[in-house]
Design a protein around this motif. Structure first.
Motif, PDB file in Angstrom:
ATOM      1  N   LEU A   1     -11.338  -6.503   8.038  1.00  0.00           N
ATOM      2  CA  LEU A   1     -11.862  -6.312   9.258  1.00  0.00           C
ATOM      3  C   LEU A   1     -10.952  -6.769  10.332  1.00  0.00           C
ATOM      4  N   GLN A   2      -9.561  -7.142   9.903  1.00  0.00           N
ATOM      5  CA  GLN A   2      -8.621  -7.692  10.638  1.00  0.00           C
ATOM      6  C   GLN A   2      -8.896  -8.987  11.399  1.00  0.00           C
ATOM      7  N   LEU A   3      -9.747  -9.800  10.479  1.00  0.00           N
ATOM      8  CA  LEU A   3     -10.133 -11.311  10.879  1.00  0.00           C
ATOM      9  C   LEU A   3      -9.135 -12.245  10.322  1.00  0.00           C
ATOM     10  N   PRO A   4      -8.739 -13.413  11.050  1.00  0.00           N
ATOM     11  CA  PRO A   4      -8.252 -14.394  10.275  1.00  0.00           C
ATOM     12  C   PRO A   4      -8.853 -14.773   8.829  1.00  0.00           C
TER      13      PRO A   4
ATOM     14  N   SER B   1       0.729  -1.262   0.003  1.00  0.00           N
ATOM     15  CA  SER B   1      -0.040   0.030  -0.053  1.00  0.00           C
ATOM     16  C   SER B   1       0.768   1.294   0.070  1.00  0.00           C
ATOM     17  N   SER B   2       2.277   1.237   0.301  1.00  0.00           N
ATOM     18  CA  SER B   2       3.146   2.234   0.086  1.00  0.00           C
ATOM     19  C   SER B   2       3.286   2.797  -1.227  1.00  0.00           C
ATOM     20  N   ILE B   3       3.043   2.069  -2.204  1.00  0.00           N
ATOM     21  CA  ILE B   3       3.153   2.286  -3.653  1.00  0.00           C
ATOM     22  C   ILE B   3       1.992   2.980  -4.153  1.00  0.00           C
ATOM     23  N   SER B   4       2.107   4.132  -4.838  1.00  0.00           N
ATOM     24  CA  SER B   4       0.960   4.752  -5.345  1.00  0.00           C
ATOM     25  C   SER B   4       0.888   4.611  -6.756  1.00  0.00           C
ATOM     26  N   LEU B   5      -0.268   3.838  -7.057  1.00  0.00           N
ATOM     27  CA  LEU B   5      -0.607   3.737  -8.592  1.00  0.00           C
ATOM     28  C   LEU B   5      -2.152   3.741  -9.013  1.00  0.00           C
ATOM     29  N   PRO B   6      -2.404   4.088 -10.069  1.00  0.00           N
ATOM     30  CA  PRO B   6      -3.837   4.431 -10.639  1.00  0.00           C
ATOM     31  C   PRO B   6      -4.597   3.198 -10.025  1.00  0.00           C
TER      32      PRO B   6
ATOM     33  N   ASP C   1      -2.343 -11.439   8.867  1.00  0.00           N
ATOM     34  CA  ASP C   1      -1.461 -10.315   8.252  1.00  0.00           C
ATOM     35  C   ASP C   1      -2.153  -9.577   7.278  1.00  0.00           C
ATOM     36  N   TRP C   2      -1.611  -8.273   6.869  1.00  0.00           N
ATOM     37  CA  TRP C   2      -2.556  -7.213   5.938  1.00  0.00           C
ATOM     38  C   TRP C   2      -2.119  -7.685   4.643  1.00  0.00           C
ATOM     39  N   TRP C   3      -3.169  -8.193   3.828  1.00  0.00           N
ATOM     40  CA  TRP C   3      -2.773  -8.928   2.468  1.00  0.00           C
ATOM     41  C   TRP C   3      -3.878  -8.349   1.158  1.00  0.00           C
ATOM     42  N   MET C   4      -3.434  -8.460   0.148  1.00  0.00           N
ATOM     43  CA  MET C   4      -4.093  -8.143  -1.190  1.00  0.00           C
ATOM     44  C   MET C   4      -4.154  -6.543  -1.251  1.00  0.00           C
TER      45      MET C   4
END
Length: 286
Positions: free
Chosen positions: A244-247, A139-144, A230-233
């Protein structure tokens, strides 16, 4: 790249193969784990799993592009390590198929068939292979928005249409290359130093009789503990349980299939995805 294996030795068969070759020109492969290295790892794992379970002829495997062989080569001069993935040749992608229909919208019967067969393949990956396919994006990369969406691994560009090894399309490519060989293009880095040779790819004719084949396992993950937290996709298309930060686990692949069908024009929208609402979900950090 497609090559023809002659029958001049007993260890070779007369058939076409595709080669996916990685070329290491710096220390990237040494100091990190890029998608291609992860893909090699996953392909080895899946091949071994199919052999151990005696499922090399399982019907679901025809919907997955697994490796027939993986070659590893070392460059004695530079110390670089290269991978060569050998697999069966496939035809055009579902994205190319879309171009043959008005507005890129496929007939409902074709979409239903693609999704049904794709889920069969994914089910084997989940239950037998012990992996989840859907990829990640920083998410740190800015793309259209349209560029971010391509970071999802399950999408029309990564689903190919199968073709037979005696396909007319493959024979045509071989004949074209024989009559008019591809002209190599020498690539150079910023300093003008030669860093590689590229050959123009030749596309095969579009054949509609084949089944879908899922490719690109660069972001695949092993389900060692069954679930992740973890934070994914990609941010804008993240599955609800991750937001929702669920498994989360294999069901995110089903979410990705739904995203592909709805947002990539395979069919008219089956549900509305409001980007404005999704962007309010952000990762909490210190």
């Amino acid at each position: 790249m497609i090559f023809f294996s002659p029958t001049d030795t007993k260890c070779r068969t007369k058939e076409y193969k595709t080669l996916k070759i990685t070329v290491q020109t710096d220390n990237v492969l040494r100091n990190s784990t890029p998608p291609v290295v992860n893909e090699v790892k996953m392909l080895k794992h899946l091949k071994l799993t199919a052999e151990e379970r005696e499922e090399t002829n399982h019907p679901a495997l025809k919907f997955l592009r697994l490796a027939d062989e993986i070659l590893e080569l070392d460059n004695p001069e530079t110390g670089d390590h290269h991978y060569c993935i050998v697999s069966r040749p496939q035809g055009n992608s579902i994205r190319t198929l879309q171009d043959q229909f008005p507005g890129g919208i496929l007939p409902r019967i074709i979409v239903k068939t693609i999704v049904h067969q794709l889920i069969i393949g994914l089910n084997w990956l989940h239950t037998c292979g012990g992996v989840v396919h859907t990829g990640n994006f920083s998410s740190s990369i800015s793309l259209p928005v349209n560029r971010v969406l391509t970071m999802i691994d399950i999408l029309p560009q990564n689903i190919l249409i199968s073709i037979d090894n005696d396909s007319i399309g493959l024979k045509e490519v071989e004949e074209q290359e024989t009559k008019d060989p591809s002209v190599p293009i020498i690539t150079r880095d910023g300093n003008g130093t030669e860093c590689g040779i590229v050959y123009r790819s030749r596309s095969t004719r579009l054949e509609l009789a084949g089944h879908p084949v899922l490719t690109d396992f660069g972001q695949m993950r092993l389900l060692d503990d069954g679930e992740f937290s973890d934070w994914w996709m990609p941010d804008l298309y993240r599955a609800p349980e991750i937001l929702l930060q669920l498994p989360w686990s294999c069901p995110v692949d089903m979410w990705s299939v739904g995203i592909m069908v709805s947002l990539h024009g395979l069919q008219h929208m089956t549900f509305k995805l409001r980007v404005v609402e999704l962007t309010v979900f952000t990762r909490f950090s210190n």
